[in-house]
Write a protein that holds these residues in place. Structure first.
Motif, PDB file in Angstrom:
ATOM      1  N   LEU A 354      88.728 -14.266 -23.877  1.00  0.00           N
ATOM      2  CA  LEU A 354      88.686 -15.497 -23.078  1.00  0.00           C
ATOM      3  C   LEU A 354      88.002 -16.614 -23.857  1.00  0.00           C
ATOM      4  O   LEU A 354      88.456 -17.766 -23.840  1.00  0.00           O
ATOM      5  CB  LEU A 354      87.943 -15.242 -21.767  1.00  0.00           C
ATOM      6  CG  LEU A 354      88.686 -14.415 -20.715  1.00  0.00           C
ATOM      7  CD1 LEU A 354      87.765 -14.101 -19.535  1.00  0.00           C
ATOM      8  CD2 LEU A 354      89.935 -15.152 -20.219  1.00  0.00           C
ATOM      9  N   PHE A 355      86.940 -16.258 -24.575  1.00  0.00           N
ATOM     10  CA  PHE A 355      86.194 -17.274 -25.323  1.00  0.00           C
ATOM     11  C   PHE A 355      87.039 -17.867 -26.451  1.00  0.00           C
ATOM     12  O   PHE A 355      87.104 -19.093 -26.606  1.00  0.00           O
ATOM     13  CB  PHE A 355      84.915 -16.663 -25.891  1.00  0.00           C
ATOM     14  CG  PHE A 355      84.103 -17.625 -26.712  1.00  0.00           C
ATOM     15  CD1 PHE A 355      83.320 -18.583 -26.102  1.00  0.00           C
ATOM     16  CD2 PHE A 355      84.137 -17.574 -28.102  1.00  0.00           C
ATOM     17  CE1 PHE A 355      82.574 -19.476 -26.860  1.00  0.00           C
ATOM     18  CE2 PHE A 355      83.401 -18.463 -28.862  1.00  0.00           C
ATOM     19  CZ  PHE A 355      82.615 -19.419 -28.239  1.00  0.00           C
ATOM     20  N   VAL A 356      87.684 -17.002 -27.253  1.00  0.00           N
ATOM     21  CA  VAL A 356      88.464 -17.526 -28.377  1.00  0.00           C
ATOM     22  C   VAL A 356      89.699 -18.272 -27.881  1.00  0.00           C
ATOM     23  O   VAL A 356      90.145 -19.233 -28.523  1.00  0.00           O
ATOM     24  CB  VAL A 356      88.861 -16.407 -29.374  1.00  0.00           C
ATOM     25  CG1 VAL A 356      87.627 -15.825 -30.035  1.00  0.00           C
ATOM     26  CG2 VAL A 356      89.694 -15.321 -28.714  1.00  0.00           C
ATOM     27  N   THR A 357      90.257 -17.854 -26.734  1.00  0.00           N
ATOM     28  CA  THR A 357      91.385 -18.599 -26.173  1.00  0.00           C
ATOM     29  C   THR A 357      90.924 -19.982 -25.733  1.00  0.00           C
ATOM     30  O   THR A 357      91.626 -20.980 -25.939  1.00  0.00           O
ATOM     31  CB  THR A 357      91.993 -17.832 -24.981  1.00  0.00           C
ATOM     32  OG1 THR A 357      92.444 -16.548 -25.421  1.00  0.00           O
ATOM     33  CG2 THR A 357      93.169 -18.598 -24.388  1.00  0.00           C
ATOM     34  N   PHE A 358      89.734 -20.050 -25.127  1.00  0.00           N
ATOM     35  CA  PHE A 358      89.148 -21.342 -24.756  1.00  0.00           C
ATOM     36  C   PHE A 358      88.970 -22.208 -26.000  1.00  0.00           C
ATOM     37  O   PHE A 358      89.274 -23.409 -25.990  1.00  0.00           O
ATOM     38  CB  PHE A 358      87.805 -21.107 -24.065  1.00  0.00           C
ATOM     39  CG  PHE A 358      87.164 -22.349 -23.512  1.00  0.00           C
ATOM     40  CD1 PHE A 358      87.445 -22.776 -22.222  1.00  0.00           C
ATOM     41  CD2 PHE A 358      86.276 -23.097 -24.283  1.00  0.00           C
ATOM     42  CE1 PHE A 358      86.855 -23.930 -21.709  1.00  0.00           C
ATOM     43  CE2 PHE A 358      85.689 -24.249 -23.784  1.00  0.00           C
ATOM     44  CZ  PHE A 358      85.977 -24.668 -22.489  1.00  0.00           C
ATOM     45  N   ASN A 359      88.475 -21.603 -27.082  1.00  0.00           N
ATOM     46  CA  ASN A 359      88.327 -22.324 -28.345  1.00  0.00           C
ATOM     47  C   ASN A 359      89.672 -22.825 -28.862  1.00  0.00           C
ATOM     48  O   ASN A 359      89.804 -23.959 -29.333  1.00  0.00           O
ATOM     49  CB  ASN A 359      87.697 -21.408 -29.399  1.00  0.00           C
ATOM     50  CG  ASN A 359      86.185 -21.525 -29.446  1.00  0.00           C
ATOM     51  OD1 ASN A 359      85.597 -22.305 -28.712  1.00  0.00           O
ATOM     52  ND2 ASN A 359      85.556 -20.743 -30.290  1.00  0.00           N
ATOM     53  N   ASP A 360      90.687 -21.934 -28.813  1.00  0.00           N
ATOM     54  CA  ASP A 360      92.013 -22.303 -29.299  1.00  0.00           C
ATOM     55  C   ASP A 360      92.562 -23.507 -28.539  1.00  0.00           C
ATOM     56  O   ASP A 360      93.077 -24.464 -29.142  1.00  0.00           O
ATOM     57  CB  ASP A 360      92.985 -21.128 -29.145  1.00  0.00           C
ATOM     58  CG  ASP A 360      92.690 -19.995 -30.121  1.00  0.00           C
ATOM     59  OD1 ASP A 360      91.880 -20.201 -31.045  1.00  0.00           O
ATOM     60  OD2 ASP A 360      93.268 -18.914 -29.950  1.00  0.00           O
ATOM     61  N   LEU A 361      92.455 -23.463 -27.216  1.00  0.00           N
ATOM     62  CA  LEU A 361      92.969 -24.574 -26.410  1.00  0.00           C
ATOM     63  C   LEU A 361      92.198 -25.850 -26.701  1.00  0.00           C
ATOM     64  O   LEU A 361      92.773 -26.937 -26.720  1.00  0.00           O
ATOM     65  CB  LEU A 361      92.875 -24.221 -24.924  1.00  0.00           C
ATOM     66  CG  LEU A 361      93.777 -23.058 -24.464  1.00  0.00           C
ATOM     67  CD1 LEU A 361      93.499 -22.711 -23.014  1.00  0.00           C
ATOM     68  CD2 LEU A 361      95.254 -23.406 -24.650  1.00  0.00           C
ATOM     69  N   GLY A 362      90.881 -25.700 -26.966  1.00  0.00           N
ATOM     70  CA  GLY A 362      90.096 -26.870 -27.321  1.00  0.00           C
ATOM     71  C   GLY A 362      90.508 -27.456 -28.656  1.00  0.00           C
ATOM     72  O   GLY A 362      90.556 -28.674 -28.837  1.00  0.00           O
ATOM     73  N   SER A 363      90.859 -26.574 -29.622  1.00  0.00           N
ATOM     74  CA  SER A 363      91.287 -27.066 -30.939  1.00  0.00           C
ATOM     75  C   SER A 363      92.635 -27.773 -30.857  1.00  0.00           C
ATOM     76  O   SER A 363      92.957 -28.596 -31.709  1.00  0.00           O
ATOM     77  CB  SER A 363      91.371 -25.905 -31.937  1.00  0.00           C
ATOM     78  OG  SER A 363      92.459 -25.047 -31.621  1.00  0.00           O
ATOM     79  N   PHE A 364      93.413 -27.468 -29.820  1.00  0.00           N
ATOM     80  CA  PHE A 364      94.695 -28.151 -29.606  1.00  0.00           C
ATOM     81  C   PHE A 364      94.506 -29.473 -28.870  1.00  0.00           C
ATOM     82  O   PHE A 364      95.476 -30.192 -28.631  1.00  0.00           O
ATOM     83  CB  PHE A 364      95.653 -27.270 -28.810  1.00  0.00           C
ATOM     84  CG  PHE A 364      95.991 -25.963 -29.481  1.00  0.00           C
ATOM     85  CD1 PHE A 364      95.905 -25.819 -30.859  1.00  0.00           C
ATOM     86  CD2 PHE A 364      96.366 -24.861 -28.730  1.00  0.00           C
ATOM     87  CE1 PHE A 364      96.201 -24.615 -31.473  1.00  0.00           C
ATOM     88  CE2 PHE A 364      96.667 -23.648 -29.333  1.00  0.00           C
ATOM     89  CZ  PHE A 364      96.582 -23.528 -30.711  1.00  0.00           C
ATOM     90  N   GLY A 365      93.256 -29.772 -28.470  1.00  0.00           N
ATOM     91  CA  GLY A 365      92.983 -31.032 -27.784  1.00  0.00           C
ATOM     92  C   GLY A 365      93.208 -30.993 -26.289  1.00  0.00           C
ATOM     93  O   GLY A 365      93.178 -32.037 -25.625  1.00  0.00           O
ATOM     94  N   LEU A 366      93.398 -29.794 -25.710  1.00  0.00           N
ATOM     95  CA  LEU A 366      93.715 -29.713 -24.287  1.00  0.00           C
ATOM     96  C   LEU A 366      92.573 -30.227 -23.424  1.00  0.00           C
ATOM     97  O   LEU A 366      92.802 -31.000 -22.478  1.00  0.00           O
ATOM     98  CB  LEU A 366      94.032 -28.263 -23.908  1.00  0.00           C
ATOM     99  CG  LEU A 366      94.319 -28.010 -22.415  1.00  0.00           C
ATOM    100  CD1 LEU A 366      95.549 -28.781 -21.967  1.00  0.00           C
ATOM    101  CD2 LEU A 366      94.485 -26.517 -22.140  1.00  0.00           C
ATOM    102  N   TRP A 367      91.332 -29.822 -23.738  1.00  0.00           N
ATOM    103  CA  TRP A 367      90.217 -30.215 -22.888  1.00  0.00           C
ATOM    104  C   TRP A 367      89.965 -31.719 -22.963  1.00  0.00           C
ATOM    105  O   TRP A 367      89.597 -32.340 -21.953  1.00  0.00           O
ATOM    106  CB  TRP A 367      88.966 -29.442 -23.287  1.00  0.00           C
ATOM    107  CG  TRP A 367      89.175 -27.966 -23.365  1.00  0.00           C
ATOM    108  CD1 TRP A 367      88.835 -27.134 -24.382  1.00  0.00           C
ATOM    109  CD2 TRP A 367      89.795 -27.122 -22.375  1.00  0.00           C
ATOM    110  NE1 TRP A 367      89.205 -25.842 -24.119  1.00  0.00           N
ATOM    111  CE2 TRP A 367      89.794 -25.795 -22.880  1.00  0.00           C
ATOM    112  CE3 TRP A 367      90.357 -27.348 -21.129  1.00  0.00           C
ATOM    113  CZ2 TRP A 367      90.333 -24.721 -22.188  1.00  0.00           C
ATOM    114  CZ3 TRP A 367      90.894 -26.286 -20.417  1.00  0.00           C
ATOM    115  CH2 TRP A 367      90.880 -24.994 -20.939  1.00  0.00           C
TER     116      TRP A 367
END
Length: 375
Positions: A354-367
């Motif tokens: 869950l943590f690395v997926t959160f990181n991945d989505l953040g690196s894509f600019g989603l947040w």
């Protein structure tokens, strides 16, 4: 956008699928060598998409969720690999072909064979590239210093030859770059030679941020030294395995260093990536050519081997730790202790995913985009 996502997805499957298969094949081959019957060999989890049964009674199948795989051996009946009443009631000749009937050293080898297969695959890939393209080598000698150079401030000069950095020997300028780039802001012990005389100094790499052609950002260390031009050195068949092994474990050492730096706070946890990031990088490397994809496979294979050896229950390393305790105690740990350990391990893995997926989505600019919409 759509074609990029499709390329990333297909590249991810093309890279990760064979590596998972070879990892599980390591378990399967070791088990078969020790006479253990494999009931199921699965690539992916969930409902079976397609499969077949061989003449030994093993069901080979592909699951709809290609995020891993497993080999289910006869007698391996629960997460803690504890035998059940069903196992105890088997006829002696059938029980002898089960995983739990084997001595602890054989079970250790069977479990360790998966990560070992990943390292062997990486060595084979690197060896193939070395035979095909040769090895880039540059002596660890300073050709020149940049205008703003922490190496100059530490007393280094053109012509100096690096011998050790942070206690590790360096043979090429690539070794120097590898040691420095992973340690921004960290004081490094540097041994070098000048006119044949051994010298020593302390250099603290400056922190720079690099952005690749795909927009990915990386924090790197730099000391402001330049090398002579690289030369391609042919690698003979006799020397290829030692060179490939050395390069493979050099990459492994870099991965370990990065993890240690993240754990100790010297690097940001934001640098951890998961399946989505791997898929993105796979697509990026695929757009650069086949050689890049093959090298990415070697790096991911090393990563898979390393991660699976971590002493976390549910991973191969967790099983190996239990077998070590079993060998020392001459009996397995209590079933309840193993069950709770594996449940805890499962929670750790789910939390990490869950943590690395959160990181991945953040690196894509989603947040950031969501924050913009809310604001």
């Amino acid at each position: 956008m759509g074609s990029g996502v499709l390329l990333a997805a297909l590249s991810f499957l093309a890279v990760i699928g064979p590596l998972i298969f070879l990892h599980e094949l390591g378990h399967y081959a070791a088990g078969r060598a020790f006479g253990v019957h494999a009931e199921t060999f699965s690539i992916g989890f969930g409902r079976e998409v397609f499969g077949w049964s061989d003449r030994r009674g093993t069901r080979w199948k592909v699951g709809w969720m290609p995020m891993g795989g497993y080999v289910k051996f006869a007698g391996d009946m629960n997460p803690a690999s504890q035998p059940t009443d069903e196992w105890l009631s088997l006829p002696p000749e059938e029980r002898a072909r089960t995983f739990q009937a084997k001595p602890v050293w054989q079970r250790f080898i069977i479990v360790a064979a998966g990560p070992i297969a990943n390292f062997l695959v990486a060595i084979a890939i690197v060896a193939g590239l070395l035979l095909s393209y040769g090895e880039l080598r540059t002596p660890p000698v300073i050709e020149a210093l940049t205008e703003v150079s922490v190496a100059r401030q530490a007393g280094l000069q053109p012509g100096d030859r690096f011998t050790r950095i942070a206690g590790r020997s360096v043979d090429t300028f690539g070794d120097v770059v590898e040691m420095v780039r992973l340690r921004p802001g960290e004081a490094l012990s540097v041994d070098y030679e000048r006119a044949g005389q051994a010298r020593h100094t302390i250099v603290t790499p400056a922190t720079i941020e690099e952005v690749d052609r795909f927009g990915n950002r990386y924090r790197m260390g730099a000391i402001g030294v330049m090398s002579a031009p690289q030369v391609v050195v042919p690698v003979s068949v006799v020397n290829v395995l030692p060179r490939a092994t050395a390069q493979t474990f050099s990459m492994l050492r870099s991965m370990v260093d990065t993890i240690v730096q993240i754990i100790t706070g010297r690097r940001s946890v934001q640098e951890l990536g998961g399946p989505l990031k791997i898929a993105q990088i796979s697509g990026q490397q695929a757009s650069l050519g086949l050689v890049n994809v093959i090298m990415l496979m070697a790096m991911i294979s090393i990563n898979l081997g390393f991660i699976n050896l971590l002493p976390i229950p549910m991973l191969d390393g967790g099983h190996l730790i239990f077998y070590v305790f079993e060998a020392i105690r001459r009996r397995p740990l209590p079933a309840i202790a193993q069950e709770w350990a594996f449940r805890s391990g499962l929670l750790v893995l789910l939390g990490f995913m869950l943590f690395v997926t959160f990181n991945d989505l953040g690196s894509f600019g989603l947040w950031q985009r969501l924050a913009g919409l809310i604001g």
